[in-house]
Every structure is written in structure tokens, then in C-alpha cells.
Design a protein around this motif. Structure first.
Motif, PDB file in Angstrom:
ATOM      1  N   THR A  76      59.866 -47.302  40.045  1.00 14.18           N
ATOM      2  CA  THR A  76      58.521 -47.640  39.359  1.00 14.18           C
ATOM      3  C   THR A  76      58.048 -48.881  39.426  1.00 14.18           C
ATOM      4  N   PRO A  77      56.970 -48.932  39.845  1.00 16.40           N
ATOM      5  CA  PRO A  77      56.437 -50.297  40.048  1.00 16.40           C
ATOM      6  C   PRO A  77      56.559 -51.062  38.578  1.00 16.40           C
ATOM      7  N   GLY A  78      56.754 -52.391  38.742  1.00 20.41           N
ATOM      8  CA  GLY A  78      56.973 -53.217  37.441  1.00 20.41           C
ATOM      9  C   GLY A  78      58.363 -53.863  37.065  1.00 20.41           C
ATOM     10  N   LYS A  79      58.503 -54.587  36.212  1.00 17.04           N
ATOM     11  CA  LYS A  79      60.002 -54.733  35.752  1.00 17.04           C
ATOM     12  C   LYS A  79      60.102 -53.968  34.329  1.00 17.04           C
ATOM     13  N   TRP A  80      61.614 -53.478  34.228  1.00 15.43           N
ATOM     14  CA  TRP A  80      61.742 -52.864  33.098  1.00 15.43           C
ATOM     15  C   TRP A  80      62.948 -53.110  32.249  1.00 15.43           C
ATOM     16  N   GLU A  81      63.298 -54.189  32.505  1.00 13.28           N
ATOM     17  CA  GLU A  81      64.698 -54.740  32.029  1.00 13.28           C
ATOM     18  C   GLU A  81      64.360 -54.841  30.390  1.00 13.28           C
ATOM     19  N   HIS A  82      63.362 -55.158  29.900  1.00 16.70           N
ATOM     20  CA  HIS A  82      62.884 -55.208  28.531  1.00 16.70           C
ATOM     21  C   HIS A  82      63.522 -54.155  27.830  1.00 16.70           C
ATOM     22  N   ILE A  83      63.254 -52.731  28.347  1.00 15.32           N
ATOM     23  CA  ILE A  83      63.598 -51.578  27.604  1.00 15.32           C
ATOM     24  C   ILE A  83      65.039 -51.592  27.162  1.00 15.32           C
ATOM     25  N   VAL A  84      65.699 -52.357  28.000  1.00 13.37           N
ATOM     26  CA  VAL A  84      67.265 -52.470  27.265  1.00 13.37           C
ATOM     27  C   VAL A  84      67.636 -53.712  26.524  1.00 13.37           C
ATOM     28  N   SER A  85      67.033 -54.531  26.902  1.00 11.39           N
ATOM     29  CA  SER A  85      67.134 -55.834  25.832  1.00 11.39           C
ATOM     30  C   SER A  85      66.494 -55.912  24.819  1.00 11.39           C
ATOM     31  N   GLN A  86      65.424 -55.183  24.354  1.00 12.07           N
ATOM     32  CA  GLN A  86      65.177 -54.922  23.092  1.00 12.07           C
ATOM     33  C   GLN A  86      65.910 -54.231  22.087  1.00 12.07           C
ATOM     34  N   ILE A  87      65.702 -54.084  20.917  1.00 14.18           N
ATOM     35  CA  ILE A  87      66.743 -53.370  20.092  1.00 14.18           C
ATOM     36  C   ILE A  87      66.038 -52.672  18.947  1.00 14.18           C
ATOM     37  N   GLY A  88      66.714 -51.637  18.623  1.00 13.75           N
ATOM     38  CA  GLY A  88      66.008 -50.748  17.405  1.00 13.75           C
ATOM     39  C   GLY A  88      65.457 -49.489  17.993  1.00 13.75           C
ATOM     40  N   MET A  89      64.794 -49.012  17.150  1.00 15.31           N
ATOM     41  CA  MET A  89      64.095 -47.546  17.343  1.00 15.31           C
ATOM     42  C   MET A  89      62.982 -47.827  18.266  1.00 15.31           C
ATOM     43  N   PHE A  90      62.189 -48.939  18.536  1.00 17.40           N
ATOM     44  CA  PHE A  90      61.127 -48.902  19.115  1.00 17.40           C
ATOM     45  C   PHE A  90      61.254 -49.867  20.349  1.00 17.40           C
ATOM     46  N   SER A  91      60.401 -49.490  21.308  1.00 21.36           N
ATOM     47  CA  SER A  91      60.323 -50.364  22.639  1.00 21.36           C
ATOM     48  C   SER A  91      58.743 -50.472  22.619  1.00 21.36           C
ATOM     49  N   TYR A  92      58.330 -51.691  22.967  1.00 22.38           N
ATOM     50  CA  TYR A  92      57.157 -52.056  23.603  1.00 22.38           C
ATOM     51  C   TYR A  92      57.278 -52.069  24.923  1.00 22.38           C
ATOM     52  N   THR A  93      56.779 -51.003  25.645  1.00 20.46           N
ATOM     53  CA  THR A  93      57.036 -50.634  27.044  1.00 20.46           C
ATOM     54  C   THR A  93      56.062 -51.783  27.960  1.00 20.46           C
ATOM     55  N   GLY A  94      54.927 -52.182  27.537  1.00 20.50           N
ATOM     56  CA  GLY A  94      53.971 -52.959  28.408  1.00 20.50           C
ATOM     57  C   GLY A  94      53.136 -51.863  29.222  1.00 20.50           C
ATOM     58  N   LEU A  95      53.225 -50.458  28.926  1.00 19.35           N
ATOM     59  CA  LEU A  95      51.994 -49.559  29.164  1.00 19.35           C
ATOM     60  C   LEU A  95      50.705 -49.875  28.913  1.00 19.35           C
ATOM     61  N   THR A  96      49.701 -49.644  29.668  1.00 19.42           N
ATOM     62  CA  THR A  96      48.240 -49.848  29.237  1.00 19.42           C
ATOM     63  C   THR A  96      47.751 -48.731  28.690  1.00 19.42           C
ATOM     64  N   PRO A  97      46.859 -48.808  27.877  1.00 20.74           N
ATOM     65  CA  PRO A  97      45.972 -47.582  27.336  1.00 20.74           C
ATOM     66  C   PRO A  97      45.739 -46.668  28.550  1.00 20.74           C
ATOM     67  N   PRO A  98      45.166 -46.869  29.682  1.00 26.61           N
ATOM     68  CA  PRO A  98      45.017 -45.808  30.948  1.00 26.61           C
ATOM     69  C   PRO A  98      46.252 -45.151  31.154  1.00 26.61           C
ATOM     70  N   GLN A  99      47.331 -45.836  31.362  1.00 34.30           N
ATOM     71  CA  GLN A  99      48.406 -45.436  31.708  1.00 34.30           C
ATOM     72  C   GLN A  99      49.285 -44.433  30.724  1.00 34.30           C
ATOM     73  N   VAL A 100      48.905 -44.785  29.131  1.00 34.76           N
ATOM     74  CA  VAL A 100      49.327 -43.810  27.909  1.00 34.76           C
ATOM     75  C   VAL A 100      48.631 -42.660  28.283  1.00 34.76           C
ATOM     76  N   GLY A 101      46.898 -42.833  28.377  1.00 32.23           N
ATOM     77  CA  GLY A 101      46.381 -41.530  28.370  1.00 32.23           C
ATOM     78  C   GLY A 101      46.822 -40.351  29.615  1.00 32.23           C
ATOM     79  N   ALA A 102      47.046 -41.215  30.721  1.00 30.51           N
ATOM     80  CA  ALA A 102      47.614 -40.439  31.972  1.00 30.51           C
ATOM     81  C   ALA A 102      48.931 -39.816  31.550  1.00 30.51           C
TER      82      ALA A 102
END
Length: 403
Positions: A336-362
Motif C-alpha cells: 500500500t502506498p505511503g508509510k504506515w509505521e505510525h499505526i504501530v507506534s501510536q497507543i491506545g484504542m484509536f489511530s490517526y491513519t492519515g487517510l484523507t476524506p476522499p479515501q475514507v469515502g471510497a
């Protein structure tokens, strides 16, 4: 004001849209696709996407009768010591009340501080829990924001945070701080950064208001998750408040179990604060509910149940960490294009994925995976049965709408 037949005195009210979290739930509910997944709700789920009643909770019982305005005293003391550590002879410096979960604690605290401190502004992280601005706005306090999330680096924008506060915050302002597992980003300051934030509060005369919704749920360690708050207290120079919730870490979502704690510089000031807080609480709810407070107290007061609860916390936090890792590995495997290491470096229930509104809509329209427009996901909604589907939806959307 006079009205004519067929008109309403409320016609001029502003249209208020549904909270995005609840709008997402409604959209999910009407979707008939069998592969649908919701990653918006801040509710812990087990590996089968089912609500999980903690075994420690199942082992308790409760009674029913009115509580005092300030709440169940045994619960209040246990909750305070869980968050602050044993306060010993400083107990009289605290004004603590049982509240309607963390939302009630935030609301009661905002109303009290608005009346007593009359701050020129309250400073919230950008972004913050969606209800923070609503709560403080309703309390009549001007809401301002300090930088927090660096979208390009997908990390804490700490230097901008410091610069904003040092140049624009004024003595008497309130600053809301997430004790751990920052909502919605999942990114917390380091201990060194927390120390610097405490310095700023001391030097500028800011009033820290901690929101503690995930103690023990974030790292699995109750003391580690309370470190930031306890550091502020250890300085001995700061008055502060803390909103505490047991919805997440005990799974008591519907019981609405929480507390508000205010640390004052003297027992006399604490007593006055408690009187004023009690007056506000009396005018709003009279007294908080009993059942959830008794459930929480049973766990906090009994060594066997407390150990069961610690095991529950470890299980929940461990599963969420494993799902972060699983999602990350699936995205890497898909290329998948992009960097995703932040998903594992973040903590707790939530993750700020960096996905944009058009990507979320799709992702929602094509893969039936429901995510807030901000790109925040609830990792608790991911399990071994759906992680490939979630990752595939993200992959397709990112390729379709490159950032």
C-alpha cells in the motif's frame, strides 16, 4: 414574544448536525452488506466483534438507593487514589465528586472553572476529542487550539505546540491535556516533553485540566498511564483538575461511571471548591447513579477482583497492540502506498491513519468499512477475521485517491 398560528418560537434556532460519531453509526446500521465493518466507535470489542463484559465485572454485585450529591464516597476515594496514587495527608487538598462518566466530569469541571476562574480561553489540542469544544463552548469559554498533529510526519508537532502556548496563552487560561492514549491521534508526548509542558504551565500560570479516559487501557500499566498527571502533581506548585472515566477501562459504557478531581493549594480552598461543585451538580443531576460506582468500587477494593481486572486490562491492551501490528503487516504485504509505521507506534484504542476524506469515502462506499472523515479508526473494531478486508479497503482507496 408573540407568535402566530402555525409558527414556532424555536424556528430561528440553528440547525445542529448529528455528532459525526453517531452519524457514522446510523450509516453503518442501515448497511446490509455482510462484510461491513465499523471502526469509528470508541467501544472495545473482542476477537469476534462482540461487546466484552470484563470477567472482573461479572464477579461483582450492586445495590440500589440514592447517593449523596457528591456520589459514593468509597468509590470517590478509590478512584482518586487509582489516578493520583496514594495521596496520604494531602487528601484534604482534593475536591472530588462522582460524575456521569468522563463527559459529566469534563462538563462539571468546565462549568465550575468558567464560573470561578473566568479564563480568557481554554486551550485544546488540534485535534481533540470532538466533545471537548462542545463542552467548553456550552460553558461560555472561548475555545482556542494548540498544534498537536503533524500530518506530514504523522507525529506530534511538539515545537509548534510549545511556540503557540508560549506566545499566545495568558495567565489564567485553562489547558486540556489527555493523560494518555490521546484521542483521536493515539500519539502521546514523551516524559521529557510532558516535563516541558508542565514548565510552561508553571511559567505562564496556566490551569491544567487532565482528561483521563484510558488509564490502564493504553499500556496495560495503571501507573505508567498516570505518569504525566502525577508529574504535574509532584511539582507541588500547580493547582489542577482531572476528569476520570471508567467506561473504557472497565467496560462500563452504559453505567456512566466517572469522577472529577480538583487539587487545590489548601484544604480551605478545596472545601470551598467542593461546595460550589456540589451546587452545580445538584442543579444538573441531583446525585449520580449508584450501580456502576458500586461495581467499580468492588473491583478497586477487593484484591482478587483487582487482580482479575489487571488481567482484563492486559488482555484488552495486548489485543489492540496485536491488531495494530496485524493491520500494519497487511498493508505492507499489499504494498500500500505511503508509510504506515505510525499505526504501530501510536497507543491506545484509536489511530490517526492519515487517510484523507476522499479515501475514507471510497473505503466506506466500496468496501463497507466505516471510518470517520478525519481518518481516525478504532483499532478495537479490527480482528483476525476482518483485518485483511480492512487492509484491502484501505489499499484500494489509497491507490484510487493518492494523497
Amino acid at each position: 414574544m408573540t407568535t402566530t398560528a402555525g409558527s414556532s418560537q424555536f424556528s430561528n434556532l440553528e440547525d445542529i448536525s448529528l455528532d459525526p460519531h453517531y452519524a457514522l453509526k446510523e450509516a453503518f446500521a442501515v448497511d446490509t452488506n455482510s462484510d461491513k465493518v465499523i471502526l469509528g466507535s470508541g467501544i472495545y470489542r473482542d476477537g469476534n466483534s462482540k461487546p466484552w463484559v470484563l470477567p472482573s465485572i461479572e464477579a461483582t454485585s450492586a445495590r440500589y438507593e440514592y447517593l449523596p450529591i457528591s456520589g459514593y464516597e468509597a468509590f470517590i476515594k478509590k478512584a482518586r487514589d487509582l489516578l493520583f496514587g496514594s495521596v496520604g495527608p494531602r487528601a484534604d487538598y482534593f475536591a472530588s465528586l462522582q460524575t456521569i462518566s468522563g463527559t459529566g466530569a469534563n462538563s462539571l469541571g468546565a462549568r465550575f472553572l468558567s464560573n470561578s476562574l473566568k479564563p480568557s480561553a481554554v486551550w485544546l489540542s488540534n485535534p481533540s476529542w470532538v466533545n471537548h469544544a462542545n463542552i467548553w463552548g456550552l460553558a461560555g469559554v472561548n475555545v482556542k487550539y494548540y498544534p498537536y498533529w503533524d500530518a506530514e510526519r504523522q507525529a506530534l508537532d511538539f515545537e509548534s505546540l510549545v511556540q503557540k502556548l508560549e506566545t499566545e496563552a495568558v495567565p489564567g487560561d485553562v489547558i486540556v491535556l489527555h493523560t494518555c492514549a490521546h484521542n483521536p491521534t493515539g500519539v502521546d508526548p514523551t516524559k521529557e516533553q510532558w516535563t516541558r509542558i508542565a514548565d510552561i504551565c508553571e511559567n505562564l500560570g496556566l490551569f491544567p485540566f487532565f482528561d483521563s479516559a484510558y488509564q490502564g487501557f493504553a499500556s496495560g500499566d495503571l501507573d505508567e498511564d498516570a505518569w504525566a498527571l502525577r508529574h504535574f502533581v509532584s511539582r507541588g506548585t500547580l493547582e489542577l483538575a482531572a476528569a476520570q472515566s471508567f467506561s473504557k477501562n472497565m467496560g462500563l459504557y452504559g453505567e456512566r461511571v466517572g469522577a472529577l478531581h480538583l487539587l487545590a493549594r489548601s484544604p480551605e480552598a478545596a472545601a470551598k471548591a467542593k461546595g460550589n461543585l456540589s451546587r452545580l451538580q445538584r442543579g444538573q443531576i441531583s446525585q449520580p447513579p449508584r450501580r456502576g460506582a458500586h461495581l467499580a468500587t468492588a473491583i478497586l477494593a477487593d484484591q482478587v477482583l483487582f487482580q482479575k481486572w489487571l488481567n482484563d486490562l492486559h488482555e484488552m491492551s495486548s489485543r489492540i497492540r496485536s491488531m495494530r501490528q496485524a493491520l500494519y503487516e497487511e498493508l505492507v504485504s499489499l504494498g500500500t502506498p505511503g508509510k504506515w509505521e505510525h499505526i504501530v507506534s501510536q497507543i491506545g484504542m484509536f489511530s490517526y491513519t492519515g487517510l484523507t476524506p476522499p479515501q475514507v469515502g471510497a473505503i466506506q462506499s466500496e468496501s463497507h468499512v466505516y471510518i470517520l472523515k478525519s481518518g481516525r479508526i478504532s483499532v478495537a473494531g479490527i480482528n483476525l477475521a476482518n483485518v485483511k478486508h480492512v487492509a484491502s479497503g484501505i489499499d484500494k482507496a489509497v491507490r484510487k485517491y493518492p494523497a
